[in-house]
Scaffold this active site. Structure first.
Site, PDB file in Angstrom:
ATOM      1  N   ASP A   1       0.511  26.741 139.390  1.00 56.53           N
ATOM      2  CA  ASP A   1      -0.389  27.696 138.737  1.00 56.53           C
ATOM      3  C   ASP A   1       0.456  28.760 138.043  1.00 56.53           C
ATOM      4  O   ASP A   1       1.229  29.471 138.685  1.00 56.53           O
ATOM      5  CB  ASP A   1      -1.267  28.320 139.827  1.00 56.53           C
ATOM      6  CG  ASP A   1      -2.288  29.285 139.279  1.00 56.53           C
ATOM      7  OD1 ASP A   1      -2.525  29.289 138.064  1.00 56.53           O
ATOM      8  OD2 ASP A   1      -2.857  30.039 140.099  1.00 56.53           O
TER       9      ASP A   1
ATOM     10  N   ASP B   1      -6.442  45.660 148.770  1.00 52.96           N
ATOM     11  CA  ASP B   1      -5.961  46.536 147.692  1.00 52.96           C
ATOM     12  C   ASP B   1      -6.722  47.857 147.813  1.00 52.96           C
ATOM     13  O   ASP B   1      -6.186  48.926 147.565  1.00 52.96           O
ATOM     14  CB  ASP B   1      -6.276  45.957 146.293  1.00 52.96           C
ATOM     15  CG  ASP B   1      -5.523  44.673 145.989  1.00 52.96           C
ATOM     16  OD1 ASP B   1      -4.352  44.556 146.406  1.00 52.96           O
ATOM     17  OD2 ASP B   1      -6.108  43.782 145.325  1.00 52.96           O
TER      18      ASP B   1
ATOM     19  N   ASP C   1      -0.537  31.251 135.461  1.00 54.38           N
ATOM     20  CA  ASP C   1      -1.085  32.567 135.090  1.00 54.38           C
ATOM     21  C   ASP C   1      -0.376  33.154 133.871  1.00 54.38           C
ATOM     22  O   ASP C   1       0.040  34.321 133.878  1.00 54.38           O
ATOM     23  CB  ASP C   1      -1.023  33.536 136.285  1.00 54.38           C
ATOM     24  CG  ASP C   1      -1.879  33.067 137.455  1.00 54.38           C
ATOM     25  OD1 ASP C   1      -2.937  32.464 137.219  1.00 54.38           O
ATOM     26  OD2 ASP C   1      -1.491  33.313 138.619  1.00 54.38           O
TER      27      ASP C   1
ATOM     28  N   HIS D   1      -8.779  43.204 145.722  1.00 52.21           N
ATOM     29  CA  HIS D   1      -8.864  42.516 147.009  1.00 52.21           C
ATOM     30  C   HIS D   1      -9.292  43.581 148.017  1.00 52.21           C
ATOM     31  O   HIS D   1      -9.020  44.773 147.818  1.00 52.21           O
ATOM     32  CB  HIS D   1      -7.501  41.960 147.432  1.00 52.21           C
ATOM     33  CG  HIS D   1      -7.035  40.823 146.562  1.00 52.21           C
ATOM     34  ND1 HIS D   1      -5.842  40.823 145.901  1.00 52.21           N
ATOM     35  CD2 HIS D   1      -7.630  39.639 146.274  1.00 52.21           C
ATOM     36  CE1 HIS D   1      -5.701  39.684 145.235  1.00 52.21           C
ATOM     37  NE2 HIS D   1      -6.779  38.951 145.436  1.00 52.21           N
TER      38      HIS D   1
ATOM     39  N   GLU E   1     -14.740  31.310 142.820  1.00 54.36           N
ATOM     40  CA  GLU E   1     -13.666  31.013 141.847  1.00 54.36           C
ATOM     41  C   GLU E   1     -13.025  29.677 142.219  1.00 54.36           C
ATOM     42  O   GLU E   1     -12.181  29.615 143.100  1.00 54.36           O
ATOM     43  CB  GLU E   1     -12.622  32.138 141.880  1.00 54.36           C
ATOM     44  CG  GLU E   1     -11.458  31.898 140.935  1.00 54.36           C
ATOM     45  CD  GLU E   1     -10.409  33.025 140.961  1.00 54.36           C
ATOM     46  OE1 GLU E   1     -10.636  34.071 141.602  1.00 54.36           O
ATOM     47  OE2 GLU E   1      -9.356  32.834 140.335  1.00 54.36           O
TER      48      GLU E   1
ATOM     49  N   ASP F   1      -6.248  37.348 134.598  1.00 53.50           N
ATOM     50  CA  ASP F   1      -5.501  37.082 135.825  1.00 53.50           C
ATOM     51  C   ASP F   1      -4.154  36.496 135.396  1.00 53.50           C
ATOM     52  O   ASP F   1      -3.912  35.297 135.501  1.00 53.50           O
ATOM     53  CB  ASP F   1      -6.278  36.123 136.744  1.00 53.50           C
ATOM     54  CG  ASP F   1      -5.748  36.156 138.175  1.00 53.50           C
ATOM     55  OD1 ASP F   1      -4.758  36.860 138.419  1.00 53.50           O
ATOM     56  OD2 ASP F   1      -6.331  35.477 139.042  1.00 53.50           O
TER      57      ASP F   1
ATOM     58  N   HIS G   1      -7.215  27.436 136.128  1.00 59.78           N
ATOM     59  CA  HIS G   1      -7.755  26.567 137.180  1.00 59.78           C
ATOM     60  C   HIS G   1      -8.509  25.387 136.559  1.00 59.78           C
ATOM     61  O   HIS G   1      -8.452  24.263 137.063  1.00 59.78           O
ATOM     62  CB  HIS G   1      -8.675  27.351 138.110  1.00 59.78           C
ATOM     63  CG  HIS G   1      -7.978  28.453 138.852  1.00 59.78           C
ATOM     64  ND1 HIS G   1      -8.626  29.279 139.739  1.00 59.78           N
ATOM     65  CD2 HIS G   1      -6.690  28.865 138.861  1.00 59.78           C
ATOM     66  CE1 HIS G   1      -7.764  30.148 140.244  1.00 59.78           C
ATOM     67  NE2 HIS G   1      -6.585  29.919 139.717  1.00 59.78           N
TER      68      HIS G   1
ATOM     69  N   GLU H   1     -11.632  30.589 135.914  1.00 61.04           N
ATOM     70  CA  GLU H   1     -10.269  30.947 135.501  1.00 61.04           C
ATOM     71  C   GLU H   1      -9.754  29.830 134.598  1.00 61.04           C
ATOM     72  O   GLU H   1      -9.761  28.650 134.983  1.00 61.04           O
ATOM     73  CB  GLU H   1      -9.364  31.139 136.718  1.00 61.04           C
ATOM     74  CG  GLU H   1      -7.919  31.326 136.279  1.00 61.04           C
ATOM     75  CD  GLU H   1      -6.993  31.966 137.283  1.00 61.04           C
ATOM     76  OE1 GLU H   1      -7.430  32.826 138.069  1.00 61.04           O
ATOM     77  OE2 GLU H   1      -5.808  31.595 137.262  1.00 61.04           O
TER      78      GLU H   1
HETATM   79  C1  GLO Z   1      -5.115  32.406 142.372  1.00 58.97           C
HETATM   80  C2  GLO Z   1      -6.306  33.154 142.008  1.00 58.97           C
HETATM   81  C3  GLO Z   1      -6.251  34.595 142.477  1.00 58.97           C
HETATM   82  C4  GLO Z   1      -7.641  35.180 142.555  1.00 58.97           C
HETATM   83  C5  GLO Z   1      -7.645  36.557 143.140  1.00 58.97           C
HETATM   84  C6  GLO Z   1      -9.047  37.100 143.299  1.00 58.97           C
HETATM   85  O1  GLO Z   1      -4.850  31.325 141.939  1.00 58.97           O
HETATM   86  O2  GLO Z   1      -6.508  33.092 140.638  1.00 58.97           O
HETATM   87  O3  GLO Z   1      -5.419  35.372 141.650  1.00 58.97           O
HETATM   88  O4  GLO Z   1      -8.222  35.231 141.299  1.00 58.97           O
HETATM   89  O5  GLO Z   1      -7.003  36.542 144.372  1.00 58.97           O
HETATM   90  O6  GLO Z   1      -9.619  36.642 144.423  1.00 58.97           O
HETATM   91 MG    MG Z   2      -7.976  34.120 139.473  1.00 60.91          MG
END
Ligand code: GLO
Ligand code: MG
Length: 345
Positions: free
Chosen positions: A249, A53, A251, A50, A175, A284, A214, A211
């Protein structure tokens, strides 16, 4: 053709501390240096960033200071032999993004979002990546009548155009995610991402990132999303993980819940040659809240391990037998062929 040698990455946020909406952290924060060292130690090649980051407290810093800190980071990455996979503006934390970023109803807030995205592009240049990831976290609505979705599309296109004009080489990798934090997002699927690309000043520099979780949240098959994006030559990044049905979500580690789907995602990557032009496989994923600090890297290590094991499975699948069964329209036994191959019998 030589087999693809995949390169792997993750982001600093994937080594998270365990907080959820109902409880605080369960692990102490780790330093950024620790995270970088772990990355190398466990066979990863690159880190995702980010903007903040890369340059902490970015909103309090001048353009000059941002560039200076990005250059210092680049030096550190070079010393450690770590690449930067992408930079992503974090447009969901600041007070200016409470009501959305590029699509906020407030013109000042929209300007903030664009300015911050341009600074992210500057950082990407310094870190020598041409990928700007746009997870459009708050571009959508909680209450439909509060926003005009048609105007939302116009605002998104205006913002993308500003970014494309700011730098001739930058590529925008959208994304999609259908919900969370929003009730409904404006760009919920890869189809939406690729469609909006065509409204911008330079469609060929607007692509996407898939992703797995998602896609599942959108009720779609991640492997089909991969094939679809690749048919346009627009899959520029990838967040592999897993998701147990339609809920928050999650992950989860790659393949932990939908093993067969993970196998299918890898088959889709293989047949499309993903990774042959420098693309990375990013995970992710987040540790379970229960994870002890001493097991902190396991979700990432295990995701990479599962990927490599399933890659062997994809490469050793009996394609000739599958072809024969397809020709005979014997999908029953094709189904069983896959199951037994995955079970190793
Ligand atoms: C959240 C997203 C997040 C993005 C990350 C990159 O649901 O997956 O993790 O991938 O912030 O922009
Ligand atoms: Mg992501």
């Amino acid at each position: 053709m030589a087999k693809t040698k995949y390169k792997f990455c993750f982001g600093p946020w994937n080594i998270s501390e365990g907080q959820d909406p109902y409880g605080p952290t369960t692990r102490p924060a780790q330093s950024f240096d620790w995270k970088l060292k772990q990355l190398k130690k466990h066979g990863f090649d690159a880190m995702m960033f980010h903007d903040d980051d890369a340059v902490p407290d970015i909103d309090t810093k001048s353009e000059r200071q941002i560039r200076k800190e990005a250059r210092a980071l680049k030096q550190r990455l070079d010393d450690l032999g770590i690449a930067a996979e992408m930079v992503a503006p974090r447009l969901w934390f600041a007070p200016e993004t409470i009501d959305g970023a590029y699509t906020s109803n407030d013109a000042k807030c929209r300007r903030y979002a664009i300015e911050r995205s341009l600074r992210s592009i500057d950082i990407a240049n310094i870190l020598e990546t041409d990928i700007l990831v746009l997870w459009l976290a708050r571009e959508g609505s909680y209450i439909r009548e509060s926003k005009d979705a048609r105007r939302g599309v116009d605002y998104l296109v205006q913002a993308f155009d500003r970014m494309l004009a700011h730098d001739r080489r930058i590529r925008l990798s959208i994304e999609p995610k259908p919900n969370e934090p929003m009730d409904h997002a404006y760009i919920p699927t890869i189809g939406h991402a690729l469609a909006i690309a065509n409204l911008t000043r330079d469609p060929k520099r607007v692509g996407c990132l898939i992703e797995s979780a998602h896609a599942i949240l959108a009720g779609l098959d991640p492997a089909d999303e991969i094939d679809f994006a690749c048919a346009f030559g627009k899959l520029w990044s990838l967040h592999l993980n897993d998701q147990n049905g339609l809920k928050y979500d999650q992950d989860r580690p790659f393949g932990c819940t939908n093993l067969r789907s993970a196998f299918d995602q890898i088959r889709a990557l293989e047949r499309n040659g993903y990774g042959r032009h420098g693309e990375y496989v990013c995970f992710d994923v987040h540790p379970f809240r229960t994870t002890r600090p001493e097991h902190w890297m396991r979700h990432l290590v295990n995701s990479r391990r599962t990927f490599l094991r399933l890659l062997q499975k994809a490469r050793s699948f009996d394609e000739a037998e599958a072809k024969r069964l397809i020709a005979d329209r014997n999908y029953q036994d094709l189904d069983q062929l896959v199951i037994e191959h995955l079970m190793g019998v």
